[in-house]
Design a protein around this motif. Structure first.
Motif, PDB file in Angstrom:
ATOM      1  N   ARG A   1      -3.769  13.627  -2.401  1.00 55.60           N
ATOM      2  CA  ARG A   1      -3.580  12.653  -1.341  1.00 55.60           C
ATOM      3  C   ARG A   1      -3.549  11.175  -2.255  1.00 55.60           C
ATOM      4  N   LEU A   2      -2.297  10.537  -2.829  1.00 53.71           N
ATOM      5  CA  LEU A   2      -3.224   9.142  -3.630  1.00 53.71           C
ATOM      6  C   LEU A   2      -2.351   7.495  -2.775  1.00 53.71           C
ATOM      7  N   THR A   3      -3.667   7.614  -2.416  1.00 53.51           N
ATOM      8  CA  THR A   3      -3.802   6.170  -2.084  1.00 53.51           C
ATOM      9  C   THR A   3      -3.654   4.753  -3.052  1.00 53.51           C
ATOM     10  N   ALA A   4      -3.540   3.634  -3.222  1.00 56.76           N
ATOM     11  CA  ALA A   4      -2.750   3.038  -4.510  1.00 56.76           C
ATOM     12  C   ALA A   4      -1.728   1.475  -3.044  1.00 56.76           C
ATOM     13  N   ASP A   5      -2.837   0.666  -3.176  1.00 59.43           N
ATOM     14  CA  ASP A   5      -2.923  -1.528  -3.182  1.00 59.43           C
ATOM     15  C   ASP A   5      -3.422  -2.030  -3.902  1.00 59.43           C
ATOM     16  N   ARG A   6      -2.546  -2.799  -4.440  1.00 62.09           N
ATOM     17  CA  ARG A   6      -2.568  -4.090  -4.965  1.00 62.09           C
ATOM     18  C   ARG A   6      -2.073  -5.218  -3.821  1.00 62.09           C
ATOM     19  N   GLU A   7      -2.652  -5.982  -3.991  1.00 60.61           N
ATOM     20  CA  GLU A   7      -2.478  -7.391  -3.310  1.00 60.61           C
ATOM     21  C   GLU A   7      -3.072  -8.854  -3.874  1.00 60.61           C
ATOM     22  N   GLN A   8      -2.114 -10.278  -4.017  1.00 56.39           N
ATOM     23  CA  GLN A   8      -2.977 -11.045  -4.644  1.00 56.39           C
ATOM     24  C   GLN A   8      -2.156 -12.066  -4.009  1.00 56.39           C
ATOM     25  N   ALA A   9      -2.695 -13.335  -3.992  1.00 54.30           N
ATOM     26  CA  ALA A   9      -2.799 -14.084  -2.875  1.00 54.30           C
ATOM     27  C   ALA A   9      -3.967 -15.620  -3.001  1.00 54.30           C
TER      28      ALA A   9
ATOM     29  N   THR B   1       0.907  -1.192   0.773  1.00 59.35           N
ATOM     30  CA  THR B   1      -0.051   0.055   0.036  1.00 59.35           C
ATOM     31  C   THR B   1       1.348   1.309   0.043  1.00 59.35           C
ATOM     32  N   LEU B   2       0.659   2.143  -0.534  1.00 57.56           N
ATOM     33  CA  LEU B   2       1.276   3.477  -1.187  1.00 57.56           C
ATOM     34  C   LEU B   2       0.140   4.803  -0.524  1.00 57.56           C
ATOM     35  N   ASP B   3       0.610   5.570   0.071  1.00 60.99           N
ATOM     36  CA  ASP B   3      -0.393   6.387   1.178  1.00 60.99           C
ATOM     37  C   ASP B   3       0.264   7.840   1.064  1.00 60.99           C
ATOM     38  N   ILE B   4       0.271   8.691   0.617  1.00 61.68           N
ATOM     39  CA  ILE B   4       1.010  10.252   0.264  1.00 61.68           C
ATOM     40  C   ILE B   4       0.226  11.184   0.181  1.00 61.68           C
TER      41      ILE B   4
ATOM     42  N   GLY C   1      -7.353 -24.027  -6.474  1.00 60.82           N
ATOM     43  CA  GLY C   1      -7.436 -24.102  -6.927  1.00 60.82           C
ATOM     44  C   GLY C   1      -7.927 -22.622  -7.006  1.00 60.82           C
ATOM     45  N   ILE C   2      -8.105 -21.710  -6.149  1.00 61.45           N
ATOM     46  CA  ILE C   2      -9.061 -20.213  -6.096  1.00 61.45           C
ATOM     47  C   ILE C   2      -7.397 -19.229  -5.174  1.00 61.45           C
ATOM     48  N   ARG C   3      -8.063 -17.754  -6.247  1.00 57.03           N
ATOM     49  CA  ARG C   3      -6.877 -17.479  -6.236  1.00 57.03           C
ATOM     50  C   ARG C   3      -7.251 -15.523  -6.137  1.00 57.03           C
ATOM     51  N   ASN C   4      -7.211 -14.922  -6.085  1.00 57.39           N
ATOM     52  CA  ASN C   4      -7.724 -13.493  -6.175  1.00 57.39           C
ATOM     53  C   ASN C   4      -6.421 -12.291  -6.749  1.00 57.39           C
ATOM     54  N   LYS C   5      -6.923 -11.477  -6.841  1.00 61.28           N
ATOM     55  CA  LYS C   5      -6.289 -10.489  -7.532  1.00 61.28           C
ATOM     56  C   LYS C   5      -6.644  -8.775  -7.203  1.00 61.28           C
ATOM     57  N   ASN C   6      -6.111  -8.046  -6.239  1.00 62.62           N
ATOM     58  CA  ASN C   6      -7.017  -6.855  -6.089  1.00 62.62           C
ATOM     59  C   ASN C   6      -6.116  -5.538  -6.645  1.00 62.62           C
ATOM     60  N   GLU C   7      -6.724  -4.579  -7.135  1.00 60.81           N
ATOM     61  CA  GLU C   7      -6.269  -3.097  -7.279  1.00 60.81           C
ATOM     62  C   GLU C   7      -7.181  -2.388  -7.261  1.00 60.81           C
ATOM     63  N   MET C   8      -6.280  -0.997  -6.413  1.00 58.50           N
ATOM     64  CA  MET C   8      -7.154  -0.662  -6.324  1.00 58.50           C
ATOM     65  C   MET C   8      -6.688   1.069  -6.473  1.00 58.50           C
TER      66      MET C   8
END
Length: 722
Positions: free
Chosen positions: A218-226, A204-207, A232-239
């Protein structure tokens, strides 16, 4: 696909790209200016939300109590002055455990039951659903079928009970308001990296940057994957969410924010646990190759206010929101045992196999809303009145396209699974509708200070709405209009400053027999069930401060009734007739606490006892007296944190939910569970690191009929603040 409010390229994805550039340019200014830019600035009287901190004390990162909330009255008010239960969650405390899912974050809140829902959030408050139209972001309705990230959420406010007096249509259980991170003159910046079990990693980047005394960005950015613990289950989130705040220090203040949010995943929508034969591990997933779900959110919000003087101000909030959900997957399924029977006793022809269902869907929701609020304080008849007068307008368009079939070729042996189903070609949808709705509302609220000890809260709202539904396959179209009035009254007695006793009455409505504004039949022979479904609540309680204000508690007892529920007594022979089915009632008691128990010891949590039952059911009289589905009699959580002087601190928490019936007939039950979580942290400014263990004792349990709880897992997070 959903549009991005702009033209092609980077500008299309981030229409406030210039704001990102401004952040980078502002950050590149000389370091010698930093102290001047970060010095305390004159505080505007406009609608700036203060930071979450301990009442009347210096900010304490281990105390989660807010000085005030806005969800209950649309004005910033101390919780003790509000005659209704409001729970708040500081999101960072849950992020430490790797929780990004809203329903999981709400697990354990007294009176709130959660479950896994592949298409939505799966949240119920005091016995009634609150995930389709009762979730808000910064006071603006988050409509539509969609899963959402919490990466840009600072705190969550849960208002228990009917809230139509301020927000319009509602299922009646309560309102969940996500308070987002936005540009401020007093916020710091941070960078967080995290990684843990099941290949879970992200950042997470929060400036936040004060450009000058009048502008902050302000800029808030987030990326996660798991991957999941389920095979067989997985996810990827971007904001990504840029925002800007402009304060002229002459009364004018404006905040603009854009949120770009994508949640992609291989869906975990396997068979119900009572459909599986013995010996199937909870770690076995049932997704076929090519299964996916993708949720997209694009939200543009403008918040403009003007202070006429220290007593009166005008605020205009405008929002444009586009949400979509696309999925194509096999799901659920019925198991055929060796004797050729299903669990319901029906004959089947695929012994030893689960026959999955199949569906694809493309749904888009577009919402435009405007709210104009005039707030002020005046003296009248020797009493002080804090007034709110508002106008609401919203326009919603929903366009679902769906194809589903129970006769799929998805056959799976759950004991020796092989996933090789041939995916059907996407042809014409079996259902496709276009729903359009418009609503207008006028509301007024008055907090009357009768004396130094007594306060009276009065409110009323009038809603009018119209809609049009068109079947895109047959071109059949119908429309209708309706209106409703929602009252509110509450009394607060504060004999001493430490304790507030209160009682309140609230009422809400859900148009067209509880079906909301969208999705009513276009059959030319159908009768519109124009009567709203209503909820009403009586609540009484006490909110207290203890230990010289270091610890806060709230205790509430309530009765919430869901009535004027509609049904068709004979839909085959008399489809034109609607009648009142009956009434449902939830009664309960809730207690919560937060704050500091002793030097270095902090606590947050609570417990709820609830009895939610069917009072009257003319459609199925046998259900009278049964418990409402998915409602636990007991639930709660308790987190205790030890944070002595020095760098190290630790936390131990327990979450409990009792068993729940999964059907109206009360013949099947989901077992309850108790889960322990723990955390150890180290902080030495500007660094903070935590190692969290979820499900410490590796308890095997089920969140819902088709979703087991996550086994023991670890997450390491490291944050640098500047």
């Amino acid at each position: 696909m959903i549009s991005d409010f702009g033209t092609g390229g980077v500008a299309a994805r981030f229409p406030l790209g210039c704001l990102v550039a401004a952040i980078l340019v502002g950050w590149g200014h000389g370091a010698g200016k930093a102290h001047a830019q970060e010095a305390p600035l004159p505080h505007s009287t406009a609608m700036e939300l203060p930071a979450v901190q301990v009442t009347g004390a210096q900010y304490d990162p281990d105390d989660v109590r807010p000085e005030g909330v806005t969800t209950a009255t649309k004005t910033y008010m101390a919780p003790k002055d509000i005659p209704q239960t409001v729970d708040t969650l500081e999101v960072n405390k849950y992020k430490s455990y790797g929780i990004n899912d809203l329903a999981t974050m709400l697990d354990g809140v007294p009176g709130v039951n959660t479950s896994y829902d592949m298409r939505g959030e799966g949240v119920m408050i005091r016995g009634f659903a609150a995930d389709s139209g009762d979730i808000y972001r910064d006071g603006v309705r988050e409509s539509g079928q969609v899963r959402r990230s919490t990466a840009n959420v600072e705190r969550i406010e849960i208002l228990k009970g009917p809230a139509s007096v301020l927000y319009g249509r509602s299922a009646g259980g309560g309102v969940i308001n996500l308070v987002s991170k936005q540009a401020r003159f007093d916020a710091k910046s941070s960078v967080t990296l995290r990684g843990g079990s099941w290949d879970n990693y992200g950042g997470t980047l929060d400036i936040n940057k004060v450009i000058n005394p009048n502008v902050a960005v302000r800029l808030t950015a987030d990326r996660e994957q798991a991957h999941s613990f389920r095979s067989g289950i997985r996810n990827k989130n971007e904001m990504v969410s840029p925002s800007i705040t402009v304060d002229t220090r002459t009364g004018w203040r404006w905040t603009g924010q854009y949120t770009w949010d994508n949640v992609w995943r291989v869906p975990d929508r396997g068979p119900a646990y009572d459909q599986l034969p013995a010996g199937v591990s909870i770690r076995q997933g049932f997704a076929q190759a090519g299964d996916y779900v993708e949720d997209r959110l694009r939200v543009l919000r403008s918040d403009l206010s003007y202070d006429f003087n220290p007593a009166w101000s005008l605020r205009w909030v405008a929002s444009k929101r586009e949400a979509s959900q696309d999925f194509d997957h096999y799901f659920a399924g019925t198991y055929c045992n060796a004797q050729g029977r299903t669990s319901a006793g029906a004959t089947c022809t695929n012994p030893g196999l689960i026959r999955q269902s199949y569906a694809w869907q493309q749904t888009s929701n577009k919402t435009t809303s405007h709210t104009l609020d005039l707030t002020g304080s005046t003296e009248l008849a020797g009493m002080r009145h804090e007034l709110l007068m508002g106008l609401d307008y919203s326009e919603e368009v929903r366009n679902p396209r769906l194809f589903s079939t129970a006769s799929s070729n998805g056959f799976v042996n759950p004991l020796q699974p092989v996933f090789n189903a041939v995916r059907p070609a996407q042809g014409n949808p079996s259902q496709q509708n276009l729903h359009e709705a418009h609503s207008h509302a006028l509301y007024v609220q008055d907090l009357v200070h009768l004396s130094t000890q007594w306060k009276l809260l009065l409110g009323a709202r009038h809603d009018s709405f119209d809609f049009t539904t068109q079947n895109q396959l047959t071109r059949a179209q119908r429309g209708s209009t309706g209106n409703s009035v929602s009252p509110r009254v509450g009394v607060v007695w504060q004999p001493v400053k430490e304790h507030s006793f209160y009682t309140s009455y609230n009422k809400s409505f859900s148009p067209y027999g509880g079906r909301g504004l969208l999705g009513v039949s276009v059959d030319p022979n159908a009768v519109f069930d124009a009567e709203p479904q209503h909820s009403r609540q009586i609540e009484a309680g006490v909110k207290s401060d203890w230990l010289d204000g270091k610890l806060s508690t709230q205790l509430a007892v309530y009765q919430l009734e869901h009535y004027n529920i509609r049904y068709q007594p004979d839909p085959v022979n008399n489809p034109l007739l609607y009648m009142v089915r009956g009434k449902e009632r939830s009664r309960g008691i809730e207690w919560s606490m937060a704050g500091r128990l002793a030097p270095s010891w902090y606590v947050r949590g609570g417990v709820g006892l609830m009895s939610a039952k069917v009072v009257d059911d003319r459609s199925v009289p046998a259900n009278e007296g049964n418990y409402l589905r998915d409602t636990a009699k007991r639930n709660g959580n308790l987190f205790v944190r030890y944070a002595p002087e020095g760098a190290w601190y630790g936390e131990l928490g327990v979450t409990h939910t009792s068993s729940r019936y999964t059907n109206e007939a009360n013949t099947t039950r989901l077992p309850g569970y108790t889960r322990w979580d723990a955390l150890i942290g180290w902080r030495a400014a500007p660094w903070n690191a935590t190692l969290a263990i979820s499900n410490l004792l590796d308890k095997e349990y089920w969140r819902s009929t088709s979703m087991p709880g996550t086994p023991r897992s670890l997450l390491l997070s490291v944050t640098y603040q500047f």
